[in-house]
Design a protein around this motif. Structure first.
Motif, PDB file in Angstrom:
ATOM      1  N   LEU A   4       0.677  -1.302  -0.150  1.00  0.00           N
ATOM      2  CA  LEU A   4       0.026  -0.019   0.082  1.00  0.00           C
ATOM      3  C   LEU A   4       0.725   1.291   0.030  1.00  0.00           C
ATOM      4  N   THR A   5       2.005   1.120   0.615  1.00  0.00           N
ATOM      5  CA  THR A   5       2.916   2.390   0.682  1.00  0.00           C
ATOM      6  C   THR A   5       3.448   2.803  -0.642  1.00  0.00           C
ATOM      7  N   SER A   6       3.458   2.058  -1.684  1.00  0.00           N
ATOM      8  CA  SER A   6       4.105   2.269  -2.981  1.00  0.00           C
ATOM      9  C   SER A   6       3.059   2.797  -3.875  1.00  0.00           C
ATOM     10  N   LEU A   7       2.012   3.020  -3.585  1.00  0.00           N
ATOM     11  CA  LEU A   7       0.828   3.660  -4.378  1.00  0.00           C
ATOM     12  C   LEU A   7       1.010   5.096  -4.616  1.00  0.00           C
ATOM     13  N   THR A   8       0.502   5.537  -5.520  1.00  0.00           N
ATOM     14  CA  THR A   8       0.628   7.181  -5.765  1.00  0.00           C
ATOM     15  C   THR A   8      -0.843   7.485  -5.228  1.00  0.00           C
ATOM     16  N   ILE A   9      -0.816   8.697  -5.124  1.00  0.00           N
ATOM     17  CA  ILE A   9      -2.153   9.367  -4.530  1.00  0.00           C
ATOM     18  C   ILE A   9      -3.258   8.913  -5.505  1.00  0.00           C
ATOM     19  N   ALA A  10      -3.151   9.228  -6.875  1.00  0.00           N
ATOM     20  CA  ALA A  10      -3.929   8.855  -7.864  1.00  0.00           C
ATOM     21  C   ALA A  10      -4.378   7.405  -7.737  1.00  0.00           C
ATOM     22  N   GLU A  11      -3.444   6.449  -7.655  1.00  0.00           N
ATOM     23  CA  GLU A  11      -3.493   4.929  -7.524  1.00  0.00           C
ATOM     24  C   GLU A  11      -4.541   4.984  -6.253  1.00  0.00           C
ATOM     25  N   ALA A  12      -4.439   5.419  -5.272  1.00  0.00           N
ATOM     26  CA  ALA A  12      -5.129   5.157  -3.926  1.00  0.00           C
ATOM     27  C   ALA A  12      -6.513   5.664  -4.072  1.00  0.00           C
ATOM     28  N   ARG A  13      -6.597   6.778  -4.745  1.00  0.00           N
ATOM     29  CA  ARG A  13      -7.846   7.106  -5.133  1.00  0.00           C
ATOM     30  C   ARG A  13      -8.750   5.994  -5.897  1.00  0.00           C
ATOM     31  N   GLU A  14      -8.166   5.519  -6.997  1.00  0.00           N
ATOM     32  CA  GLU A  14      -8.936   4.408  -7.469  1.00  0.00           C
ATOM     33  C   GLU A  14      -9.251   3.111  -6.617  1.00  0.00           C
ATOM     34  N   GLY A  15      -8.202   2.873  -5.717  1.00  0.00           N
ATOM     35  CA  GLY A  15      -8.108   1.647  -4.710  1.00  0.00           C
ATOM     36  C   GLY A  15      -9.449   1.937  -3.847  1.00  0.00           C
ATOM     37  N   PHE A  16      -9.761   3.218  -3.329  1.00  0.00           N
ATOM     38  CA  PHE A  16     -10.776   3.487  -2.447  1.00  0.00           C
ATOM     39  C   PHE A  16     -12.228   3.517  -3.283  1.00  0.00           C
ATOM     40  N   ALA A  17     -12.274   3.819  -4.596  1.00  0.00           N
ATOM     41  CA  ALA A  17     -13.345   3.738  -5.399  1.00  0.00           C
ATOM     42  C   ALA A  17     -13.611   2.298  -5.660  1.00  0.00           C
ATOM     43  N   SER A  18     -12.723   1.541  -5.668  1.00  0.00           N
ATOM     44  CA  SER A  18     -13.159  -0.051  -6.037  1.00  0.00           C
ATOM     45  C   SER A  18     -13.167  -0.742  -5.021  1.00  0.00           C
ATOM     46  N   LYS A  19     -13.272   0.055  -3.645  1.00  0.00           N
ATOM     47  CA  LYS A  19     -13.124  -0.684  -2.394  1.00  0.00           C
ATOM     48  C   LYS A  19     -12.037  -1.973  -2.043  1.00  0.00           C
ATOM     49  N   SER A  20     -10.950  -1.603  -2.769  1.00  0.00           N
ATOM     50  CA  SER A  20      -9.830  -2.505  -2.403  1.00  0.00           C
ATOM     51  C   SER A  20      -9.171  -2.273  -0.949  1.00  0.00           C
ATOM     52  N   ARG A 225       1.484  14.128 -11.499  1.00  0.00           N
ATOM     53  CA  ARG A 225       0.142  14.178 -11.065  1.00  0.00           C
ATOM     54  C   ARG A 225      -0.277  14.184  -9.694  1.00  0.00           C
ATOM     55  N   ASP A 226       0.341  13.748  -8.630  1.00  0.00           N
ATOM     56  CA  ASP A 226       0.275  13.734  -7.252  1.00  0.00           C
ATOM     57  C   ASP A 226       0.346  15.187  -6.704  1.00  0.00           C
ATOM     58  N   SER A 227       1.403  15.679  -7.347  1.00  0.00           N
ATOM     59  CA  SER A 227       1.725  17.097  -6.936  1.00  0.00           C
ATOM     60  C   SER A 227       0.550  18.104  -7.358  1.00  0.00           C
ATOM     61  N   ALA A 228      -0.084  17.934  -8.377  1.00  0.00           N
ATOM     62  CA  ALA A 228      -1.092  18.687  -9.088  1.00  0.00           C
ATOM     63  C   ALA A 228      -2.474  18.483  -8.305  1.00  0.00           C
ATOM     64  N   ILE A 229      -2.708  17.229  -7.824  1.00  0.00           N
ATOM     65  CA  ILE A 229      -3.849  16.925  -6.937  1.00  0.00           C
ATOM     66  C   ILE A 229      -3.558  17.574  -5.457  1.00  0.00           C
ATOM     67  N   LEU A 230      -2.329  17.653  -4.955  1.00  0.00           N
ATOM     68  CA  LEU A 230      -2.277  18.302  -3.982  1.00  0.00           C
ATOM     69  C   LEU A 230      -2.311  19.724  -4.055  1.00  0.00           C
ATOM     70  N   MET A 231      -1.901  20.378  -4.815  1.00  0.00           N
ATOM     71  CA  MET A 231      -1.857  21.923  -5.199  1.00  0.00           C
ATOM     72  C   MET A 231      -3.275  22.342  -5.074  1.00  0.00           C
ATOM     73  N   ARG A 232      -4.170  21.532  -5.693  1.00  0.00           N
ATOM     74  CA  ARG A 232      -5.546  22.011  -5.865  1.00  0.00           C
ATOM     75  C   ARG A 232      -6.050  22.320  -4.449  1.00  0.00           C
ATOM     76  N   SER A 233      -6.022  21.470  -3.740  1.00  0.00           N
ATOM     77  CA  SER A 233      -6.443  21.585  -2.239  1.00  0.00           C
ATOM     78  C   SER A 233      -5.600  22.781  -1.497  1.00  0.00           C
ATOM     79  N   MET A 234      -4.389  22.915  -1.780  1.00  0.00           N
ATOM     80  CA  MET A 234      -3.547  23.622  -0.974  1.00  0.00           C
ATOM     81  C   MET A 234      -3.792  25.225  -1.341  1.00  0.00           C
ATOM     82  N   ALA A 235      -4.179  25.486  -2.504  1.00  0.00           N
ATOM     83  CA  ALA A 235      -4.227  26.847  -3.263  1.00  0.00           C
ATOM     84  C   ALA A 235      -5.467  27.369  -3.037  1.00  0.00           C
TER      85      ALA A 235
END
Length: 491
Positions: A4-20, A225-235
């Motif tokens: 689980l620690t090797s996932l990117t934020i984008a991959e983790a988001r997909e994992g939550f969506a598929s209830k993995s 991609r992960d940095s873009a996802i974080l930036m949207r929340s931080m800005a």
């Protein structure tokens, strides 16, 4: 299942969506990784109980379909960001066990969007340093090592804890701050992606101040991609910060994968320094070739005042630090060392509370602001700053969309190797990054290759004001061409 620690934020988001997996499982995996990596000294405070409580709350929201854009994502927070009811020290003795009764705007936006806090990350004391060796909690260790060597290396600074933790897979992303390169330089040293947004793009409210006209918060992550996802929340605009700019926050992630065909990329001739290592020169040429292959047009540009950026920066930043750090006097909060008079209390507290580098910069800053020297130093440095900004404006006026440069003059160096006898040797690490802060522009550092000893090297892209989207599009081209690097695990 993938670790689980090797996932990117984008991959983790997909994992939550598929209830993995759940946010609690993801959080527990990262807490175990942090525990196993304490030798890196990346975290100065772990908050496992709070992390699990936040993860459980987010899991309940995700189950109802109410999760935010960062729902369930475990992050590390640089110890410069005030976190309500959680110790915040700026890694300085002078703040002692200060526990803020308020939350910084940037972190409050991350929690609003569902992120989980794993703990507070190590940094140079008051963000003053380029190697994360000035922290009162001791130096951070870079998870990368030279091939065939056990020498411990610095992760860069001041956001060394953020970069080290992201590179070692201890958190999925981290907050960081950049005053003269403190996001981009550690990102380059650890093969992570670091974004220094345009000045005013992210609120500075609740972040311990170093140099107010230069400081800017931004993310360090594993991918563009992960940095873009974080930036949207931080800005975003914050009425509590008068330097915060009131313009809408775009969907940065949408810029990933956009064509860069026809974009003009400036290659500044002034960045070709005497004695620049051949591998940095080679990396720079390679990066330019990748962008050209993606359809961008390369043009040589001139930034004639670049050579004055570093000396001007080391006048402006210490001057503002001297003013900002005057509030640490032992009276209202933090460390207090008694004296026979109020003056002696101030002197004793500051002498014991501040480390060598902070004292050095406060003294330089006080000197350049003093009567008789203000015009000769501070005022002149501000005039130079205006010229540096104009250099960039002239380039952009000619249709240049972004500027490509190296991120650092070398790969990571050993702990204790630089700056001992000559602090200027350490300051030279910021040679490629300070111009961006002086001009208030956005910059991104992207991993682009390795040196002969197997250490990561990064390239920097500098953009027009508030045009971070172009940097994400270009950064992704470099990332796709260079591939991703992870340090071999030894800790």
């Amino acid at each position: 299942m993938t670790d689980l620690t090797s996932l990117t934020i984008a991959e983790a988001r997909e994992g939550f969506a598929s209830k993995s997996f759940t946010s609690l499982e993801l959080t527990d995996a990262h807490l175990a990784a942090i525990e196993a990596a304490r030798s890196l000294n990346a975290f100065v405070l772990e908050t496992p109980d709070q992390a699990r409580a936040m993860a459980r709350a987010v899991d309940a929201k995700i189950a109802k379909g109410e999760g935010g854009p960062l729902a369930g994502i475990p992050l590390g927070i640089k110890d410069l960001f005030a976190t309500k009811d959680v110790r915040t020290t700026a890694c300085s003795k002078i703040l002692g066990n200060f526990v803020p009764p308020y939350e910084s705007t940037v972190t409050s936006q991350l929690w609003r969007d569902g992120a989980v806090m794993l703990g507070k990350l190590n940094n140079d004391e008051f963000a003053m340093g380029s190697s994360n060796e000035t922290s009162c909690f001791g130096p951070v260790v870079n998870p990368w090592r030279r091939e065939g060597s056990n020498t411990t290396l610095v992760p860069g600074g001041s956001s060394g804890g953020s970069a080290s933790a992201v590179a070692a897979l201890l958190c999925m992303g981290a907050t960081a701050t950049d005053t003269g390169g403190s996001i981009r330089q550690p990102a380059a040293f650890t093969a992570t992606v670091g974004v220094k947004p345009t000045y005013g793009r992210c609120s500075r409210w609740g972040i311990v101040a170093f140099a107010s006209s230069l400081d800017q918060a931004g993310p360090i992550a594993r991918t563009v991609r992960d940095s873009a996802i974080l930036m949207r929340s931080m800005a975003g605009h914050d009425p509590k910060d008068t330097t915060s700019v009131d313009i809408g926050v775009p969907d940065y992630e949408a810029a990933i994968g956009k064509s860069v065909k026809g974009m003009k990329i400036g290659i500044p001739k002034e960045y070709r320094l005497d004695g620049m290592p051949a591998e940095i020169e080679k990396l720079w040429t390679e990066g330019a070739d990748w962008l050209k292959a993606a359809g961008a047009e390369l043009v040589e540009v001139s930034l004639p005042h670049t050579k004055y950026a570093l000396p001007a920066y080391y006048i402006v930043a210490p001057a503002e630090a001297s003013s900002n750090l005057a509030r640490y006097d032992g009276v209202r909060y933090g460390l207090r060392v008694p004296g026979r008079s109020i003056g002696e209390l101030y002197e004793n507290t500051r002498a014991e509370g501040f480390g060598d580098e902070v004292r050095r910069r406060v003294m330089i800053g006080t000197y350049v602001l003093s009567a008789g020297y203000y015009d000769a130093y501070y005022l002149r440095a501000q005039k130079v700053r205006t010229l540096i900004k104009k250099d960039f404006e002239d380039c952009f006026a000619k249709g240049v969309n972004a500027i490509l440069t190296p991120a650092t003059p070398s790969a990571a160096f050993g702990i204790g190797e630089k700056g001992g006898a000559d602090p200027v040797e350490m300051y030279l690490n910021d040679i490629f990054t300070v111009t961006v802060n002086m001009a208030g522009l956005p910059g991104i550092a992207v991993p682009a290759g390795k040196d002969a000893q197997g250490l990561p090297l990064g390239l920097q892209l500098i953009g027009r004001p508030f045009d971070e989207e172009t940097l994400f599009s270009l950064g992704e081209v470099v990332e796709q061409a260079a591939g991703r690097f992870t340090p071999p695990r030894w800790w």
